[in-house]
Design an enzyme around this catalytic site. Structure first.
Site, PDB file in Angstrom:
ATOM      1  N   GLU A 199      11.158  42.283   2.850  1.00 38.24           N
ATOM      2  CA  GLU A 199      11.009  41.914   4.351  1.00 38.24           C
ATOM      3  C   GLU A 199      12.059  42.524   5.125  1.00 38.24           C
ATOM      4  OE1 GLU A 199       8.957  40.050   5.269  1.00 38.24           O
ATOM      5  OE2 GLU A 199       8.313  38.622   3.548  1.00 38.24           O
ATOM      6  N   TYR A 218      12.676  35.657  11.691  1.00 38.00           N
ATOM      7  CA  TYR A 218      11.607  35.763  10.861  1.00 38.00           C
ATOM      8  C   TYR A 218      11.874  36.004   9.502  1.00 38.00           C
ATOM      9  CZ  TYR A 218       8.224  38.538   8.183  1.00 38.00           C
ATOM     10  OH  TYR A 218       7.487  38.963   7.263  1.00 38.00           O
ATOM     11  N   ASP A 236       5.952  36.710  13.527  1.00 35.86           N
ATOM     12  CA  ASP A 236       6.166  38.113  13.647  1.00 35.86           C
ATOM     13  C   ASP A 236       5.047  38.841  14.521  1.00 35.86           C
ATOM     14  OD1 ASP A 236       3.787  38.193  12.242  1.00 35.86           O
ATOM     15  OD2 ASP A 236       4.472  39.860  10.890  1.00 35.86           O
TER      16      ASP A 236
END
Length: 345
Positions: free
Chosen positions: A43, A126, A144
């Site tokens: 991520e 996020y 996002d």
DNA sequence: AATTCGGGGTA
DNA sequence: TACCCAGAATT
């Protein structure tokens, strides 16, 4: 917010998306398990970074640093080395800091909730949502850029995605379609849809599982969404370096944490030679484009014939000196970021 | 609330 | 060229 119908009127869309994801999800290395460490690294690598660009960095990174303890115990310079060329270098520095946080404050185990994950350095709304939903099945949306684009088209919503309230706005829109279960799959489904189908330019509407539900498609205005009012500004910057070498060594200096290329290495600038003997060979000018800057980099190539003089420069200015390989020497000059960090056995 | 962090890909 | 990307920290 624009007026929408009751939440339950749109929930079937999320269910439809989950169904599509089952047969269309991308085969990606960080999807082979839900180990929070690997999810976390992926991520962070993929923040403002496309899969194609970040893939090799991710693979190299988790091979060298396979778990929290390995990462926490590594030297900061080596962590940066594995981030070289990827950009947004605070991500690497924060990964390292967060790994130390995990070891010290969490017994090397990941916290399992969105709220607790948010406390880690470099983990924002996020990323915390992505880890919590994928690894720990918490129902929280990982909103996002893909969410902004898909939702603005789906509802033909002209809310400005560059507005600082966009995150809150599209988080609320997400509530309209997000199913009660499988939050992790839903989040990844939105990413895959945004990346492979509902693309920024020339979206593949004929392949879209939500075509029948898409308001922008229905009114033939797909290319008008999302709305983004603020434009990227670019400024010019001139850098003047000195490539100072002797035999197989040259001088570099570590940048600080301000400005660009945080803590990476660069050639010295404005170095005063005084009584030191040197030979100035030639000057090379490189144009280098960054997102927010156009750089003009001029490099004076300077040979120090006398080893004693070379050592004197190093000592007096406290520069770090690394050897470089013959291959790298021959290819000089390359784009500057290739020279920042050197490791040799 | 606005700005600042990279670098590769796309049209 | 201008814009985009699995955003977060700083100002």
């Amino acid at each position: 917010m624009k007026t929408y119908k009751q939440k339950t009127d749109f929930l079937y869309i999320g269910v439809k998306l989950l169904k599509w994801y089952q047969t269309h999800k991308r085969d990606l290395p960080w999807r082979k398990s839900i180990n929070p460490y690997n999810i976390w690294i992926s991520e962070v690598v993929l923040q403002q970074t496309q899969v194609k660009q970040g893939m090799q960095h991710y693979l190299n990174f988790v091979e060298r640093f396979p778990d929290v303890d390995t990462l926490a115990n590594a030297d900061e310079e080596e962590v940066l080395l594995y981030w070289k060329g990827l950009g947004y270098y605070s991500r690497a520095l924060n990964l390292h800091k967060a790994a130390k946080q995990l070891v010290t404050d969490y017994n090397s185990e990941f916290p399992e909730t969105y709220a607790e994950l948010l406390k880690l350095k470099g983990v924002g709304k996020y990323t915390a949502a992505a880890i919590a939903s994928i690894s720990f099945h918490e129902k929280v949306a990982a909103v996002d850029g893909n969410f902004y684009r898909v939702l603005s088209r789906l509802f033909a919503d002209d809310f400005d995605i560059s507005n600082s309230r966009a995150f809150q706005y599209f988080s609320e829109l997400t509530e309209l379609i997000m199913p009660e279960t499988d939050a992790g799959c839903f989040n990844q489904a939105m990413m895959d849809l945004g990346s492979e189908v509902c693309k920024p330019k020339n979206p593949l509407c004929s392949d879209c599982p939500l075509q029948d539900d898409c308001r922008a498609f229905a009114i033939g205005k797909i290319n008008q969404f999302p709305v983004k009012l603020k434009k990227t500004k670019v400024e010019n910057l001139a850098l003047s370096y000195q490539f100072i070498y002797h035999d197989d060594q040259f001088l570099v200096k570590q940048r600080d944490t301000s400005d660009i290329w945080k803590k990476l290495f660069e050639y010295p600038k404005n170095l005063d030679f005084n009584d030191i003997d040197f030979i100035e060979e030639h000057e090379k000018v490189i144009q280098h484009k960054l997102t927010h800057r156009n750089l003009e980099i001029s490099i004076s190539k300077i040979l120090i014939p006398n080893k004693c003089d070379f050592d004197k420069i190093k000592t007096e200015n406290d520069f770090l000196s690394f050897s470089f390989t013959e291959a790298e020497q021959k290819s000089f000059p390359k784009p500057l970021h290739d020279y920042y960090i050197k490791y040799f056995s």
